[in-house]
Write an enzyme that holds these catalytic residues in place. Structure first.
Site, PDB file in Angstrom:
ATOM      1  N   GLU A  54     -76.512 -11.273 -22.500  1.00 21.97           N
ATOM      2  CA  GLU A  54     -77.678 -11.217 -23.363  1.00 21.97           C
ATOM      3  C   GLU A  54     -78.938 -11.188 -22.490  1.00 21.97           C
ATOM      4  OE1 GLU A  54     -78.125 -14.338 -26.267  1.00 21.97           O
ATOM      5  OE2 GLU A  54     -79.820 -13.355 -27.189  1.00 21.97           O
ATOM      6  N   GLY A  85     -80.410 -22.025 -19.961  1.00 23.50           N
ATOM      7  CA  GLY A  85     -79.617 -23.230 -20.225  1.00 23.50           C
ATOM      8  C   GLY A  85     -78.145 -22.934 -20.445  1.00 23.50           C
ATOM      9  N   MET A  99     -75.166 -20.019 -22.790  1.00 20.72           N
ATOM     10  CA  MET A  99     -75.000 -18.759 -23.510  1.00 20.72           C
ATOM     11  C   MET A  99     -73.788 -18.824 -24.426  1.00 20.72           C
ATOM     12  SD  MET A  99     -76.023 -15.683 -24.072  1.00 20.72           S
ATOM     13  CE  MET A  99     -75.176 -14.676 -25.280  1.00 20.72           C
ATOM     14  N   GLU A 100     -74.000 -18.340 -25.648  1.00 21.07           N
ATOM     15  CA  GLU A 100     -73.039 -18.525 -26.736  1.00 21.07           C
ATOM     16  C   GLU A 100     -71.934 -17.475 -26.820  1.00 21.07           C
ATOM     17  OE1 GLU A 100     -76.357 -17.595 -27.179  1.00 21.07           O
ATOM     18  OE2 GLU A 100     -76.544 -16.144 -28.812  1.00 21.07           O
ATOM     19  N   ASN A 101     -71.537 -16.834 -25.718  1.00 25.89           N
ATOM     20  CA  ASN A 101     -70.482 -15.820 -25.771  1.00 25.89           C
ATOM     21  C   ASN A 101     -69.316 -16.277 -26.649  1.00 25.89           C
ATOM     22  OD1 ASN A 101     -71.848 -14.612 -23.381  1.00 25.89           O
ATOM     23  ND2 ASN A 101     -71.051 -16.468 -22.415  1.00 25.89           N
ATOM     24  N   HIS A 103     -75.993 -26.392 -30.065  1.00 21.93           N
ATOM     25  CA  HIS A 103     -76.706 -25.129 -30.297  1.00 21.93           C
ATOM     26  C   HIS A 103     -75.789 -23.937 -30.020  1.00 21.93           C
ATOM     27  CE1 HIS A 103     -80.369 -22.509 -30.204  1.00 21.93           C
ATOM     28  NE2 HIS A 103     -79.607 -21.814 -29.377  1.00 21.93           N
ATOM     29  N   GLU A 104     -75.163 -23.937 -28.862  1.00 22.53           N
ATOM     30  CA  GLU A 104     -74.310 -22.783 -28.511  1.00 22.53           C
ATOM     31  C   GLU A 104     -73.113 -22.715 -29.453  1.00 22.53           C
ATOM     32  OE1 GLU A 104     -75.878 -20.882 -26.670  1.00 22.53           O
ATOM     33  OE2 GLU A 104     -77.228 -22.350 -25.755  1.00 22.53           O
ATOM     34  N   HIS A 155     -74.064 -21.217 -32.771  1.00 22.24           N
ATOM     35  CA  HIS A 155     -74.243 -19.763 -32.720  1.00 22.24           C
ATOM     36  C   HIS A 155     -72.976 -19.025 -33.167  1.00 22.24           C
ATOM     37  CE1 HIS A 155     -78.155 -18.622 -31.253  1.00 22.24           C
ATOM     38  NE2 HIS A 155     -78.076 -19.242 -30.092  1.00 22.24           N
ATOM     39  N   GLU A 215     -81.961 -17.225 -33.286  1.00 22.90           N
ATOM     40  CA  GLU A 215     -82.420 -18.346 -32.465  1.00 22.90           C
ATOM     41  C   GLU A 215     -83.176 -19.389 -33.292  1.00 22.90           C
ATOM     42  OE1 GLU A 215     -81.102 -18.934 -29.882  1.00 22.90           O
ATOM     43  OE2 GLU A 215     -80.422 -17.025 -29.054  1.00 22.90           O
TER      44      GLU A 215
HETATM   45  N1  B3K Z   1     -78.879 -16.744 -26.442  1.00 22.46           N
HETATM   46  C1  B3K Z   1     -79.033 -17.342 -25.140  1.00 22.46           C
HETATM   47  C2  B3K Z   1     -80.272 -16.944 -24.433  1.00 22.46           C
HETATM   48  C3  B3K Z   1     -80.191 -15.622 -23.760  1.00 22.46           C
HETATM   49  C4  B3K Z   1     -81.406 -15.401 -22.901  1.00 22.46           C
HETATM   50  C5  B3K Z   1     -81.457 -14.011 -22.350  1.00 22.46           C
HETATM   51  N2  B3K Z   1     -82.564 -13.836 -21.449  1.00 22.46           N
HETATM   52  C6  B3K Z   1     -78.951 -18.831 -25.222  1.00 22.46           C
HETATM   53  C7  B3K Z   1     -79.307 -19.430 -26.508  1.00 22.46           C
HETATM   54  O1  B3K Z   1     -80.372 -19.267 -27.047  1.00 22.46           O
HETATM   55  O2  B3K Z   1     -78.490 -20.098 -27.064  1.00 22.46           O
HETATM   56 ZN    ZN Z   2     -79.693 -19.846 -28.971  1.00 19.84          ZN
END
Ligand code: B3K
Ligand code: ZN
Length: 857
Positions: free
Chosen positions: A128, A260, A262-264, A296-297, A300, A319
């Site tokens: 992302e 911080g 990432m929600e893959n 949070h993740e 998502h 977000e």
């Molecule tokens: N979605 C990611 C942030 C991605 C940042 C890209 N530059 C983490 C989050 O908001 O949960």
């Molecule tokens: Zn997020």
């Protein structure tokens, strides 16, 4: 990897659906540090006759082969430029076909940490917003969703990707993700990792294997992250009815990460500082943050992954909502009142600051050059506030109905803000046309409130206006919910909270049948992200601080009292006695939550004082602000020394450390008292605590106090000796020295630290620790001779060449430059122009710097 090529500005209005359907993606990745091979098979169907197939993917991809249904197309039909690969329509068969490509990439050379890269020997990805295009040629846009089947080949022991494991053999692993997703949610990890494992049974009986993967040796610091994950999974079922939808959920901690976490899908990747925690190495704030970011993740998975964004302009759809959800979670896990106050403090410090400066933009921007520059406090935190207002306007039941409809209607889709608002309209019958301005208009509304008392009736008159922001000179009135309660002169509540809805520029509301003139408690719970201005004397503020039934409004009254004193002191006036007296009474209240008392006792920071002065039309003087704050702190300490000493002793937590809210609250109050006492005991208590405390919360607090007093050398070297091998503690070690240095020494100290061999500046955490630490030292960063600006600019230029995202993000240290005096402005502008003049500057940093220059002239 860095994007130096000019990219045309992207406009929301230009959105067009992709003219193909992608029904399956198969990847076969053979890992090697310098030559990883990625074979990709995309099953495609054209939706529009004559459309060329345009895929993202730039110079970093070495194209080895390309076939369509097994045949090589005529090379004349395959066109590459710096950012994409085009296969002209003439070379595409009718109906469905398979495009197969093989590319070579170089993860070891990827210092931008975007796409596939190596962090301390671990292969990992960050896709992302637009990182997948650095892995293979692909339609890298969030509205193209498909299933992924991934084969990973590598000699490393742990091989992970999204979805469910299909097979795991020596040197090869296969993964299949049945949930269609955009490629920004793709992830791959390979390394020598160990797991802390657990299980979770969903409410419909799915048995999920949970793993938190860390480096060998770090397992004993991963347990809290796992517990946080389990709590999050349960909470999302209980509160939103959302269940997890795969057989495994993996979290991996890596040391080099641009943000911080990432929600893959099914494979969250985290900055190790948001996973690893032990009492000796992490503070209470770290624990709370780990719990909330894990949540949070995880959240998502529904708000972001199952329902994603149609395009990046809609970023706040996922977000803002996910922040709102993680805030609700933390309120439920800890203290709702304290969480609300903390969130408002953070909003004002970061989002109001952004909204009032040259980088202001709406939660849903309508154009950008580099999307990574829009992962901002406005998109995240203001995006969450807008949802909070919606909930206030439609009520808890209306909100729940709307969310159920949102999940039903849009599951599996890439949605927009219009879709989001429509579910609220359909579920509640409310017209949200005017409300939608919160998404499209930048700036913080200023609302003035006047009171008129006549014959038992109180009339409140409100006037709203929003100052111009870049590109938006005029703003129409918005819907603003203002929660109001009334207190009688003896402190009892005579009217419970009522939400007044402002919809016009000016509007009045009357409360009848009152026997005496009440005191108005307004903007309870911070019911809208606005600046409320009202004529209120310090005595009324002190009254509200003593009596308001709404904890936010109560805290706010104390804050206003403190700010009124500090702004007067910073501009050469005399003030503060009301605040000193009122705060003494509050902290003596033994029945009041220690966390609330701590929040009230901590004075507003220097940055916040500067912001307030600027909004009152003053030019903030950082040195005068620093002196005023120091002076007021000392006066509080002198006035309440015995009380503060008692609090310090009584709030000591005995027994083994626990990061729970109640224990953390006691430590917070204890530390707040210690900080004030340090102003008069020369730091003696802090020195003792630093040596004796068994937890990092108290040790760091004590160290900060000692550094501010210029007597931290011994503690600094002791901490270094103890933790030289612990990256996360060493990050704190760098950051606190820059942040807590006496302002006149701050730049020199930062410069010295930056010359150390262990200032591993390519690591984002280390860079942020030092540069962010200096930027947080208000009077130090804004040194009148411009040395803070010059030092920061030098490092931004250096960082930009290897990691544009980090450089661009850290450049926001300059975003308030237009509000200072001529000398500082000249220095700041010179620093910004020096950055702008760098040849080959990234698109990321160029966009930020030019917006800051343009917005300040
Ligand atoms: N979605 C990611 C942030 C991605 C940042 C890209 N530059 C983490 C989050 O908001 O949960
Ligand atoms: Zn997020």
């Amino acid at each position: 990897m860095s994007q130096t090529d000019p990219q045309p500005v992207q406009y929301l209005a230009d959105y067009r659906p992709w003219p193909f359907v992608l029904s399956e993606t198969r990847l076969d990745v053979t890992l090697a540090p310098r030559d990883t091979r990625v074979r990709a098979e995309l099953r495609l169907t054209s939706q529009k006759a004559g459309a060329d197939l345009v895929l993202n993917g730039g110079k970093g991809l070495r194209l080895m082969s390309l076939t369509i249904d097994g045949q090589q197309p005529d090379p004349a039909h395959v066109i590459r430029d710096d950012e994409r690969l085009t296969i002209t329509a003439a070379a595409l068969p009718p109906g469905t076909f398979i495009l197969a490509t093989e590319v070579g990439i170089d993860p070891a050379d990827n210092t931008a940490f975007e796409g596939l890269y190596l962090s301390n020997g671990i292969f990992c990805t960050q896709c992302e917003a637009e990182g997948f295009r650095h892995i293979t040629f692909y339609p890298d846009r969030p509205d193209v969703m498909t299933t992924f089947a991934v084969t990973i080949r590598s000699g490393l022991p742990v091989l992970l990707s999204n979805g469910n494991p299909v097979s795991q053999g020596p040197g090869v692993a296969e993964w299949h993700d049945p949930w269609p997703k955009p490629c920004y949610l793709f992830a791959l990890v390979a390394g020598d990792l160990v797991a802390v494992s657990d299980r979770f049974t969903t409410r419909s009986g799915r048995d999920v294997a949970l793993n938190v993967w860390v480096r060998p040796g770090d397992q004993d610091r991963a347990g809290f992250a796992m517990q946080s994950l389990i709590k999050s999974m349960k909470w999302d079922e209980d509160v939103y009815g959302r269940e997890y939808d795969l057989d495994v959920f993996n979290i991996v901690a890596v040391d080099d990460f641009n943000m911080g976490a990432m929600e893959n899908k099914g494979l969250n990747i985290f900055n190790s500082k948001l996973v690893l925690a032990s009492p000796e190495t992490a503070t209470d704030a770290d624990y709370e943050r780990i719990e909330s970011v894990i949540a949070h993740e995880y959240f998502h998975n529904w708000t972001g992954n199952r329902i994603t964004c149609r395009d990046w302009f809609q970023l706040c759809l996922k977000e803002g909502l996910t922040v709102f959800r993680d805030q609700q979670f933390t309120s439920d896990m800890r203290s709702a009142a304290v969480k609300r106050i903390e969130d408002v403090q953070a909003l004002r410090a970061r989002q109001f600051r952004e909204d009032q400066g040259p980088l202001a933009h709406p939660p849903r921007p309508d154009h950008y050059e580099e999307i990574n520059n829009f992962y901002t406090a406005t998109v995240y935190e203001k995006g969450a506030e807008v949802i909070g207002m919606l909930q206030r306007l439609v009520g808890g039941d209306g909100y729940a109905k709307a969310l159920d409809l949102y999940f039903d209607r849009h599951d599996g889709e890439a949605a927009t803000i219009e879709d989001w608002l429509k579910v609220f309209e359909d579920a509640t019958g409310r017209d949200l046309a005017q409300f939608s301005r919160w998404y499209t208009d930048a700036g913080t509304p200023i609302v003035e409130m006047d009171e008129d008392w006549q014959d038992g009736s109180l009339t409140l008159t409100f006037r709203q206006s929003t100052p111009p922001t870049p590109g938006q000179p005029v703003k129409p009135a918005r819907v603003i919910p203002i929660a109001v309660g009334l207190l009688s002169p003896n402190g009892d509540e005579v009217a419970k909270t009522r939400v007044l809805e402002l919809t016009e520029d000016g509007q009045s509301f009357t409360f009848d049948g009152l026997s005496v003139r009440p005191v108005v408690s307004a903007l309870r719970g911070f019911s809208a992200p606005i600046i409320l201005r009202r004529n209120m004397d310090d005595a009324t503020r002190a009254f509200l601080l003593a009596h308001d039934a709404d904890p936010f409004a109560r805290w706010e009254a104390g804050r206003e009292l403190a700010l009124s004193a500090l702004t007067t002191l910073s501009t050469g006036g005399e003030a503060g006695s009301d605040y000193v007296a009122a705060i003494g009474a509050l902290i003596a209240e033994e029945g009041t939550d220690p966390a609330f008392r701590a929040l009230s006792l901590n004075l507003p920071g220097e940055e916040e004082i500067a912001t307030r002065l600027a909004s009152l039309g003053h030019t903030p003087d950082p040195d005068a602000i620093h002196a005023a704050r120091t002076d007021l702190a000392r006066r509080i300490a002198l006035a309440h020394e015995p009380l503060l000493g008692r609090i310090y002793d009584e709030m000591a937590v005995t027994g083994p450390y626990s990061p729970d809210a109640a224990s953390a609250a006691r430590r917070a109050l204890r530390i707040a008292a210690l900080g004030l006492l340090g102003r008069i005991d020369g730091g003696d208590r802090a020195a003792v605590l630093f040596g004796a405390a068994g937890n990092m919360t108290e040790r760091m607090a004590a160290l900060g106090i000692l550094l501010r007093l210029g007597r931290g050398a011994e503690a600094i070297s002791a901490l270094h000796d103890e933790f030289a091998d612990n990256r996360l503690v060493m990050d704190k070690w760098f950051s606190i020295q820059a942040m807590a240095a006496p302002p006149q020494d701050a730049v020199a100290i930062a410069r010295e630290l930056s010359a150390r061999p262990d200032f591993d500046w390519k690591n984002p955490n280390r860079f942020r620790s030092l540069l962010g630490g200096l930027a947080a030292n208000h009077a130090g960063f804004h040194a009148a001779d411009g040395s803070g600006y010059g030092f920061t600019a030098d490092w931004l230029i250096r960082m930009d060449a290897i990691n544009p995202q980090i450089a661009a993000r850290m450049s926001t240290a300059f975003e308030t430059w237009p509000r200072y005096d001529a000398q500082r402005r000249d220095h700041a502008l010179a620093a910004l122009e020096r950055i702008a003049s760098v040849e080959g500057l990234s698109r990321n940093t160029r966009e930020m710097v030019s917006r800051m220059i343009a917005g300040g002239r």
